[in-house]
Design an enzyme around this catalytic site. Structure first.
Site, PDB file in Angstrom:
ATOM      1  N   MET A  79       0.817  -1.208   0.000  1.00 33.90           N
ATOM      2  CA  MET A  79       0.000   0.000   0.000  1.00 33.90           C
ATOM      3  C   MET A  79       0.859   1.270   0.000  1.00 33.90           C
ATOM      4  O   MET A  79       2.061   1.222   0.225  1.00 33.90           O
ATOM      5  CB  MET A  79      -0.931  -0.009   1.215  1.00 33.90           C
ATOM      6  N   HIS A  80       0.202   2.400  -0.237  1.00 30.48           N
ATOM      7  CA  HIS A  80       0.723   3.757  -0.009  1.00 30.48           C
ATOM      8  C   HIS A  80       1.766   4.223  -1.018  1.00 30.48           C
ATOM      9  O   HIS A  80       2.151   5.392  -0.982  1.00 30.48           O
ATOM     10  CB  HIS A  80       1.322   3.892   1.396  1.00 30.48           C
ATOM     11  N   ASP A 235      -2.720  -4.967   0.438  1.00 30.46           N
ATOM     12  CA  ASP A 235      -2.235  -6.265   0.891  1.00 30.46           C
ATOM     13  C   ASP A 235      -2.908  -6.773   2.162  1.00 30.46           C
ATOM     14  O   ASP A 235      -3.224  -7.965   2.272  1.00 30.46           O
ATOM     15  CB  ASP A 235      -0.712  -6.257   1.051  1.00 30.46           C
TER      16      ASP A 235
END
Length: 483
Positions: A79-80, A235
């Site tokens: 992520m991110h 995830d």
């Protein structure tokens, strides 16, 4: 057949399941992380495609006939990450990853704007996407001027697979631009970082179709007919789909590179001051909360690297029975910490060392320190209104029974170990591919695995663990004052 593709930090995993959700096989491709400066963490998006091709080639080589029957694909990913594209979808710079802390000043500035916590339901952490783009604007203005699209890592893979700019709710909730309660982009938050919605992908739910596989890729892979690509999930939400952690009150503890205490919710209940992440789940009308620690198995791997002993060798010398804490305390803040401190600057430490402190004592302290970090996350979840009665253990670190006993005792909760099988993010992604392709009921498809064993808290050591946890909690402010 249904394919799950999980884009992790250290590799891409491709996993194939049949219509009974039995795993047919899996393969992977390797990834490296570039760290050009302290606190920086980057990858080239082209490497994600190369690693995915490697994983697909390995899966086809072992399971060619089954692979040819794929009807749905699901995506999961780290992520991110900030993947920046120009107007021709060319990558402008290496992707800034989730564990990159260079934008801590930008994150603090955005977090000081009360709109971010109010609308996104979360603290603006340095690892989130929005402050990374603000860092690029401040430090690489020529890149920012050419920026036309921001994609999360797995959604860059989707662009390659389908030609579409699409994301989904669970991953997008970790950008600081999503109105998490309303499940839509916030024009107000985008404007605060000098962006607009035209620079964002469109949004679907994780269980919904989000494009179809490009004809040239389908032909190269030997696939025929329409192959649906699902929205997928970040995830942790994908792992929750793999574990069937989708109903309110269900929870898991993940012992991976980072550590996550994940709880599914049927309602949106933000409490950002607790430093808990409140995100959309991959299912419609569902959310989840997470306490996140940045160095879980990474802490043990660090100890392994400086002792020259493998992680398995270090833990095996502790034996099977849980030991009383020795007085040596480890703070697992090797890369800073998220829950509960939101501190990119803090670093780890050992305290209470003596001449008698051997490798076993240090190993025990590392395992206990990570367990106590999960206790911090449990307290933060409780403060946010989420009460847990048990958790299921997942991730590579869950192979250590000693570690799970420490976690159960630190949390005061039973820890369930699922039956042997692969129930991780790639499996969850494959399940989402099945749901999107077949229109299946998510709650019927996302069942939980059978519990093979339950580890209960060690009652005789509860008081000793409580005392050690109190000393652990007192160390953070003391260490922080010295930095």
């Amino acid at each position: 057949m249904y394919l799950g593709i999980d884009l992790g930090t250290s590799g891409v995993k491709a996993l194939l399941i049949d219509d009974r959700q039995e795993v047919v096989g899996s393969a992977s491709g390797h990834l490296d992380v570039s760290r050009p400066q302290p606190g920086w963490s980057e990858q080239k998006p082209s490497d994600w495609i190369r690693a995915t091709e490697e994983a697909i080639a390995g899966l086809k080589a072992k399971h060619g006939s089954q692979f040819a029957a794929i009807k749905g694909i699901g995506l999961s990913g780290q992520m991110h990450g900030a993947t920046l594209l120009d107007g021709s979808d060319e990558v402008l710079r290496p992707c800034i990853l989730w564990n990159d802390t260079r934008s801590h000043a930008e994150a603090a500035k955005l977090d000081a704007d009360p709109r971010f916590r109010e609308i996104s339901g979360n603290i603006v952490f340095p690892g989130f996407t929005a402050p990374k783009i603000d860092w690029v604007r401040n430090n690489e203005p020529e890149i920012f001027e050419r920026l036309r699209k921001v994609l999360l890592p797995k959604d860059y893979l989707r662009l390659w697979l389908t030609g579409e700019h699409i994301s989904e709710m669970s991953d997008s909730a970790g950008t600081s631009w999503l109105d998490v309660g309303a499940r839509k982009w916030s024009a107000e938050l985008l404007e605060a970082t000098h962006l607009d919605e035209s620079q964002m992908p469109s949004l679907v739910e994780g269980t919904e179709p989000a494009g179809t596989l490009r004809a040239d890729l389908a032909a190269r892979w030997g696939l025929s007919g329409k192959v649906v690509v699902a929205g997928g999930a970040g995830d942790n939400a994908a792992s929750a789909c793999g574990m069937g952690t989708v109903r309110s009150g269900q929870a898991f503890v993940s012992l991976g590179t980072s550590g996550v205490l994940f709880a599914a919710n049927a309602a949106y209940r933000p409490n950002p001051q607790s430093a808990v992440h409140t995100f959309c789940h991959a299912l419609p009308r569902a959310w989840h909360q997470m306490g996140v620690i940045l160095s879980a198995t990474d802490s043990l791997n660090w100890l392994s690297s400086i002792t020259g002993k493998s992680a398995a060798d270090l833990t095996i010398h502790l034996g099977e029975g849980l030991r009383k804490p020795t007085g040596v305390i480890f703070l697992p803040y090797l890369s800073g910490e998220r829950t509960p401190h939101n501190d990119a600057v803090i670093r780890g430490s050992f305290t209470g060392l003596g001449h008698e402190s051997d490798a076993a004592a240090l190993t025990q302290a590392v395992l206990e320190g990570v367990a106590f970090a999960f206790r911090d996350s449990l307290n933060a979840l409780t403060a946010a209104g989420t009460m847990l009665t048990r958790v299921t253990a997942v991730g590579g670190g869950s192979r250590s029974r000693y570690w799970l006993k420490a976690i159960a005792t630190a949390l005061g909760l039973p820890v369930d170990i699922p039956e042997d099988g692969d129930f991780g993010a790639a499996f969850g992604a494959a399940r989402l591919g099945l749901i999107a392709a077949e229109g299946a009921d998510p709650h019927k498809a996302l069942t939980q695995p059978t519990t093979a064993e339950t580890i209960e808290p060690v009652a005789d050591l509860t008081a000793a663990y409580e005392d050690a946890y109190r000393r652990y909690r007192a160390l953070y402010p003391a260490i922080r004052r010295t930095m």
